[in-house]
Write a protein that holds these residues in place. Sequence first.
Motif, PDB file in Angstrom:
ATOM      1  N   ASP A 148       0.834  -1.207   0.000  1.00 36.36           N
ATOM      2  CA  ASP A 148       0.000   0.000   0.000  1.00 36.36           C
ATOM      3  C   ASP A 148       0.865   1.252   0.000  1.00 36.36           C
ATOM      4  N   ASP A 149       1.948   1.225   0.789  1.00 35.20           N
ATOM      5  CA  ASP A 149       2.835   2.382   0.842  1.00 35.20           C
ATOM      6  C   ASP A 149       3.528   2.600  -0.501  1.00 35.20           C
ATOM      7  N   LEU A 150       3.950   1.509  -1.154  1.00 30.30           N
ATOM      8  CA  LEU A 150       4.621   1.633  -2.445  1.00 30.30           C
ATOM      9  C   LEU A 150       3.704   2.262  -3.484  1.00 30.30           C
ATOM     10  N   LEU A 151       2.434   1.834  -3.483  1.00 33.77           N
ATOM     11  CA  LEU A 151       1.487   2.375  -4.454  1.00 33.77           C
ATOM     12  C   LEU A 151       1.218   3.857  -4.219  1.00 33.77           C
ATOM     13  N   LYS A 152       1.342   4.288  -2.963  1.00 30.96           N
ATOM     14  CA  LYS A 152       1.081   5.691  -2.631  1.00 30.96           C
ATOM     15  C   LYS A 152       2.321   6.567  -2.768  1.00 30.96           C
ATOM     16  N   MET A 153       3.523   5.962  -2.758  1.00 33.16           N
ATOM     17  CA  MET A 153       4.769   6.743  -2.629  1.00 33.16           C
ATOM     18  C   MET A 153       5.670   6.618  -3.866  1.00 33.16           C
ATOM     19  N   LYS A 154       5.077   6.645  -5.057  1.00 31.62           N
ATOM     20  CA  LYS A 154       5.881   6.527  -6.275  1.00 31.62           C
ATOM     21  C   LYS A 154       6.902   7.669  -6.387  1.00 31.62           C
ATOM     22  N   GLN A 155       6.489   8.880  -6.044  1.00 28.49           N
ATOM     23  CA  GLN A 155       7.394  10.022  -6.155  1.00 28.49           C
ATOM     24  C   GLN A 155       8.545   9.915  -5.166  1.00 28.49           C
ATOM     25  N   GLU A 156       8.251   9.409  -3.963  1.00 31.31           N
ATOM     26  CA  GLU A 156       9.310   9.239  -2.970  1.00 31.31           C
ATOM     27  C   GLU A 156      10.331   8.197  -3.434  1.00 31.31           C
ATOM     28  N   VAL A 157       9.840   7.150  -4.114  1.00 32.77           N
ATOM     29  CA  VAL A 157      10.757   6.137  -4.663  1.00 32.77           C
ATOM     30  C   VAL A 157      11.705   6.783  -5.652  1.00 32.77           C
ATOM     31  N   THR A 158      11.170   7.608  -6.533  1.00 32.01           N
ATOM     32  CA  THR A 158      11.991   8.289  -7.547  1.00 32.01           C
ATOM     33  C   THR A 158      13.058   9.152  -6.900  1.00 32.01           C
ATOM     34  N   THR A 159      12.661   9.954  -5.899  1.00 33.87           N
ATOM     35  CA  THR A 159      13.606  10.854  -5.229  1.00 33.87           C
ATOM     36  C   THR A 159      14.722  10.074  -4.553  1.00 33.87           C
ATOM     37  N   TYR A 160      14.358   8.994  -3.873  1.00 33.41           N
ATOM     38  CA  TYR A 160      15.358   8.188  -3.174  1.00 33.41           C
ATOM     39  C   TYR A 160      16.342   7.545  -4.151  1.00 33.41           C
ATOM     40  N   VAL A 161      15.814   6.927  -5.202  1.00 34.19           N
ATOM     41  CA  VAL A 161      16.679   6.234  -6.169  1.00 34.19           C
ATOM     42  C   VAL A 161      17.635   7.223  -6.843  1.00 34.19           C
ATOM     43  N   LEU A 162      17.130   8.382  -7.236  1.00 30.39           N
ATOM     44  CA  LEU A 162      17.967   9.370  -7.920  1.00 30.39           C
ATOM     45  C   LEU A 162      19.097   9.857  -7.018  1.00 30.39           C
ATOM     46  N   SER A 163      18.786  10.093  -5.742  1.00 27.40           N
ATOM     47  CA  SER A 163      19.829  10.556  -4.822  1.00 27.40           C
ATOM     48  C   SER A 163      20.886   9.479  -4.591  1.00 27.40           C
ATOM     49  N   ARG A 164      20.466   8.214  -4.475  1.00 29.80           N
ATOM     50  CA  ARG A 164      21.419   7.131  -4.260  1.00 29.80           C
ATOM     51  C   ARG A 164      22.303   6.902  -5.487  1.00 29.80           C
ATOM     52  N   LEU A 165      21.726   7.035  -6.679  1.00 26.95           N
ATOM     53  CA  LEU A 165      22.518   6.875  -7.905  1.00 26.95           C
ATOM     54  C   LEU A 165      23.574   7.966  -8.016  1.00 26.95           C
ATOM     55  N   ASN A 166      23.198   9.189  -7.694  1.00 24.25           N
ATOM     56  CA  ASN A 166      24.149  10.303  -7.834  1.00 24.25           C
ATOM     57  C   ASN A 166      25.260  10.245  -6.780  1.00 24.25           C
ATOM     58  N   GLU A 167      25.077   9.451  -5.739  1.00 22.77           N
ATOM     59  CA  GLU A 167      26.176   9.247  -4.797  1.00 22.77           C
ATOM     60  C   GLU A 167      27.365   8.571  -5.473  1.00 22.77           C
ATOM     61  N   LYS A 168      27.095   7.777  -6.513  1.00 22.32           N
ATOM     62  CA  LYS A 168      28.142   7.052  -7.234  1.00 22.32           C
ATOM     63  C   LYS A 168      28.389   7.627  -8.635  1.00 22.32           C
ATOM     64  N   SER A 169      27.866   8.823  -8.898  1.00 24.43           N
ATOM     65  CA  SER A 169      27.967   9.374 -10.257  1.00 24.43           C
ATOM     66  C   SER A 169      29.419   9.608 -10.675  1.00 24.43           C
ATOM     67  N   LEU A 170      30.274  10.050  -9.752  1.00 23.38           N
ATOM     68  CA  LEU A 170      31.678  10.288 -10.100  1.00 23.38           C
ATOM     69  C   LEU A 170      32.401   8.987 -10.429  1.00 23.38           C
ATOM     70  N   ASP A 171      32.000   7.905  -9.772  1.00 20.74           N
ATOM     71  CA  ASP A 171      32.622   6.610 -10.059  1.00 20.74           C
ATOM     72  C   ASP A 171      32.369   6.167 -11.489  1.00 20.74           C
ATOM     73  N   TYR A 172      31.206   6.532 -12.020  1.00 23.08           N
ATOM     74  CA  TYR A 172      30.855   6.147 -13.386  1.00 23.08           C
ATOM     75  C   TYR A 172      31.152   7.252 -14.402  1.00 23.08           C
ATOM     76  N   GLY A 173      31.458   8.443 -13.927  1.00 27.67           N
ATOM     77  CA  GLY A 173      31.703   9.559 -14.839  1.00 27.67           C
ATOM     78  C   GLY A 173      30.439  10.080 -15.486  1.00 27.67           C
ATOM     79  N   VAL A 174      29.299   9.964 -14.781  1.00 33.24           N
ATOM     80  CA  VAL A 174      28.019  10.382 -15.357  1.00 33.24           C
ATOM     81  C   VAL A 174      27.282  11.297 -14.389  1.00 33.24           C
TER      82      VAL A 174
END
Length: 371
Positions: free
Chosen positions: A242-268
């Motif tokens: 139920d929380d996942l269905l209600k929190m799609k935007q929060e999922v996006t924000t979390y994933v994007l922030s975690r990916l950018n933590e490693k952005s320098l490692d990938y050069g992207v």
Amino acid sequence: MFKKVTIHNDERGLLFRKGSYYKSLQPGTYRLSPFSDDHVEILNIMNAFHVKGKDLQLFMHDDILIKELDMIQVQDNEYVMHYEDGKFVGLLTAGRYAFWNVLKEHTYLRADIHNPELPNEIDPAIIPKLIGYYQTFDVASHESGALYYNHVMQKELAPGKYYFWKGPIGVSVKTVDLRQQQMDMTGQEMMTEDKVTLRLNFVCQYRILNALRALEIKSFEEQMYIRLQLVLREYVGTLKLDDLLKMKQEVTTYVLSRLNEKSLDYGVQFLSAGVKDIILPGEMKDILNTVLLAEKKAQANLITRREETASTRSLLNTAKLMDENQTLFRLKELEFLEKICEKIGTISFHGGGNLLEQLNSFVGDRNHSKN
């Protein structure tokens, strides 16, 4: 009878005696004895010095001839551009060459092919005349290139056209697209905290900022895909369905922030991300549809009750007003009679009294209804 040999101004003669070179001959007329083994080879000084079947070294002892020749030695690791009176005439590979310097001035541009990139001194206009000795690589305006010598990275290449000698050094160029790109994760199975297995479609946009770093990573796109997969699994596993269905935007924000933590490692740089679809198993769909139907029915019943209550309250207020106001009551009676007349085609009256009194008898006297 003597054998006559004539040498013109644009020619030089090479006298051979008993098969061996003897000396050079300037323009003029010469007579050779018919009983001798002398032979004259006539060369045009507009052409390179070359005697078929004879090595250049055989003529080096003739100082007079050497003064009229321009000598150049090309090493195995060299290409030499040959110019006559400032105009390009050809490329010289490894060997020893001689050119007549009587009527033309010869200049040369050496290139060490251990350094494969063509020198900047070479006029681009002559490059097409070097076909077979060079190779080209193009880096488009939206790309960055990486230059490799014998599979060893040398430097980054900006957009443009590059020329390299064909030689002992193997040259290759790898290009990286710098435009915004998209990574799609389709039908990825994941489990929520309440043990519901679902499939997730997720999309992520990114742009490569460091082309050399991206090329250093083996299976670059695959590694980024796995990184995205792990981050999603980690986050979805902490949420109930139920929380996942209600929190799609929060999922996006979390994933994007975690990916950018490693952005320098990938050069992207990760620009945006989002959940496209959440696909549930068939049984879970049926359960959710049943719950949704029950909720909608409950909402509909609530709305119906609210409307009935409002209608009853409105009738009560109207009754109070008519009870307090005789004129309003009378108007309401007439309105009711008007509706009756609209529904009935023919009305027949019997007995005495006028029309209004007889119609009024249908609804009754107000005072009588009170009693």
